[in-house]
Motif scaffolding. Structure first.
Motif, PDB file in Angstrom:
ATOM      1  N   LYS A 116       0.837  -1.199   0.000  1.00 22.15           N
ATOM      2  CA  LYS A 116       0.000   0.000   0.000  1.00 22.15           C
ATOM      3  C   LYS A 116       0.871   1.248   0.000  1.00 22.15           C
ATOM      4  O   LYS A 116       0.618   2.193  -0.764  1.00 22.15           O
ATOM      5  CB  LYS A 116      -0.922   0.010   1.219  1.00 22.15           C
ATOM      6  N   GLN A 117       1.909   1.251   0.833  1.00 25.98           N
ATOM      7  CA  GLN A 117       2.797   2.414   0.884  1.00 25.98           C
ATOM      8  C   GLN A 117       3.535   2.608  -0.435  1.00 25.98           C
ATOM      9  O   GLN A 117       3.673   3.733  -0.919  1.00 25.98           O
ATOM     10  CB  GLN A 117       3.792   2.263   2.025  1.00 25.98           C
ATOM     11  N   LEU A 155       1.108   4.043  -2.984  1.00 27.62           N
ATOM     12  CA  LEU A 155       0.817   5.452  -2.714  1.00 27.62           C
ATOM     13  C   LEU A 155       1.981   6.351  -3.140  1.00 27.62           C
ATOM     14  O   LEU A 155       1.763   7.430  -3.695  1.00 27.62           O
ATOM     15  CB  LEU A 155       0.511   5.653  -1.228  1.00 27.62           C
ATOM     16  N   GLN A 156       3.220   5.887  -2.923  1.00 28.91           N
ATOM     17  CA  GLN A 156       4.373   6.675  -3.367  1.00 28.91           C
ATOM     18  C   GLN A 156       4.428   6.736  -4.889  1.00 28.91           C
ATOM     19  O   GLN A 156       4.671   7.793  -5.473  1.00 28.91           O
ATOM     20  CB  GLN A 156       5.665   6.079  -2.808  1.00 28.91           C
ATOM     21  N   ALA A 194       1.913   6.487  -6.863  1.00 31.89           N
ATOM     22  CA  ALA A 194       0.784   7.299  -7.312  1.00 31.89           C
ATOM     23  C   ALA A 194       1.110   8.783  -7.224  1.00 31.89           C
ATOM     24  O   ALA A 194       0.721   9.561  -8.096  1.00 31.89           O
ATOM     25  CB  ALA A 194      -0.458   6.975  -6.483  1.00 31.89           C
ATOM     26  N   GLU A 195       1.830   9.178  -6.181  1.00 26.80           N
ATOM     27  CA  GLU A 195       2.223  10.585  -6.063  1.00 26.80           C
ATOM     28  C   GLU A 195       3.146  10.999  -7.197  1.00 26.80           C
ATOM     29  O   GLU A 195       3.020  12.077  -7.758  1.00 26.80           O
ATOM     30  CB  GLU A 195       2.897  10.824  -4.714  1.00 26.80           C
ATOM     31  N   SER A 217      -9.451   3.662  -8.080  1.00 21.91           N
ATOM     32  CA  SER A 217      -9.006   4.912  -7.476  1.00 21.91           C
ATOM     33  C   SER A 217      -9.563   5.072  -6.066  1.00 21.91           C
ATOM     34  O   SER A 217      -8.957   5.736  -5.222  1.00 21.91           O
ATOM     35  CB  SER A 217      -9.421   6.095  -8.345  1.00 21.91           C
ATOM     36  N   LEU A 268      -7.074   3.987  -3.503  1.00 21.48           N
ATOM     37  CA  LEU A 268      -6.042   4.982  -3.214  1.00 21.48           C
ATOM     38  C   LEU A 268      -6.574   6.033  -2.247  1.00 21.48           C
ATOM     39  O   LEU A 268      -5.876   6.432  -1.315  1.00 21.48           O
ATOM     40  CB  LEU A 268      -5.573   5.660  -4.499  1.00 21.48           C
ATOM     41  N   THR A 269      -7.811   6.457  -2.459  1.00 22.42           N
ATOM     42  CA  THR A 269      -8.417   7.449  -1.568  1.00 22.42           C
ATOM     43  C   THR A 269      -8.494   6.916  -0.154  1.00 22.42           C
ATOM     44  O   THR A 269      -8.153   7.609   0.807  1.00 22.42           O
ATOM     45  CB  THR A 269      -9.821   7.809  -2.063  1.00 22.42           C
ATOM     46  N   TRP A 306      -6.697   4.457   1.202  1.00 23.96           N
ATOM     47  CA  TRP A 306      -5.358   4.274   1.746  1.00 23.96           C
ATOM     48  C   TRP A 306      -4.738   5.616   2.142  1.00 23.96           C
ATOM     49  O   TRP A 306      -4.033   5.722   3.140  1.00 23.96           O
ATOM     50  CB  TRP A 306      -4.462   3.560   0.751  1.00 23.96           C
ATOM     51  N   ARG A 307      -4.992   6.659   1.352  1.00 27.90           N
ATOM     52  CA  ARG A 307      -4.470   7.986   1.694  1.00 27.90           C
ATOM     53  C   ARG A 307      -5.090   8.490   2.993  1.00 27.90           C
ATOM     54  O   ARG A 307      -4.407   9.100   3.818  1.00 27.90           O
ATOM     55  CB  ARG A 307      -4.768   8.979   0.573  1.00 27.90           C
ATOM     56  N   ARG A 367      -3.470   6.749   5.817  1.00 28.95           N
ATOM     57  CA  ARG A 367      -2.115   7.244   6.033  1.00 28.95           C
ATOM     58  C   ARG A 367      -2.150   8.626   6.686  1.00 28.95           C
ATOM     59  O   ARG A 367      -1.346   8.923   7.560  1.00 28.95           O
ATOM     60  CB  ARG A 367      -1.372   7.311   4.698  1.00 28.95           C
TER      61      ARG A 367
END
Length: 172
Positions: A64-65, A68-69, A71-72, A92, A95-96, A98-99, A102
């Motif tokens: 997941k991390q 997310l990295q 995706a950024e 998507s 991602l929302t 998971w963000r 985080r």
């Protein structure tokens, strides 16, 4: 006639071309155009075979991390985020979610959680059952004590030493 209602005779290839609009190209034309442009045909598509019993996907915290990295970084380029999601087979909304996890600093929430029905055993129920058994035992002991006291009163009365009755309010 070929069976069409207009009465126009078309060859099989002509019928297929007539059904397409002018802006559409057939698949061979598209792949030929891509080959001419020098682009590779793209990633290999997954097997469309449906599994008899689907298995729910679980994601590790590290995965997941990492996503997310990526995706950024991919969000900086046009279409990069969509390409990442297609490559990984994700939505998507994941991602929302998971963000949000985080952002709240919930490391435990990033690890997969056990699914399934919750335990139907109430921890207080054991205590209640224990107290009910104790109450029943003490009630039975009290009943026996009353029987013994009544017998003692009757024996004392027979022997000529009657035991005086006491008011329960005097003991309080």
């Amino acid at each position: 006639m070929n069976g069409n209602s207009l009465g126009v005779v078309l060859s099989p290839g002509g019928l297929a071309a007539a059904e397409r609009s002018e802006g559409e190209r057939s698949e061979p034309q598209r792949s030929a155009a891509a080959a001419k442009a020098g682009a590779d045909p793209g990633p290999v598509r997954p097997d469309p075979e449906v599994v008899a019993k689907p298995k729910r996907r679980t994601y590790t915290a590290e995965y997941k991390q990492r996503i997310l990295q990526e995706a950024e970084v991919a969000a900086m380029t046009r279409g990069g985020l969509g390409a990442l999601l297609r490559r990984e087979g994700l939505y998507s909304s994941l991602l929302t979610y998971w963000r949000r996890e985080r952002a709240h600093g919930i490391r435990e929430a990033l690890t997969p959680q056990k699914r399934g029905p919750k335990s139907k055993r109430n921890p207080m129920e054991e205590e209640v059952q224990k107290l009910r058994r104790q109450n029943a035992r003490l009630t039975e002991d009290l009943r026996k004590a009353h029987i013994i006291i009544d017998v003692q009163k009757k024996v004392a009365a027979l022997l000529g030493h009657p035991i005086p009755e006491q008011d329960p309010e005097e003991n309080s």
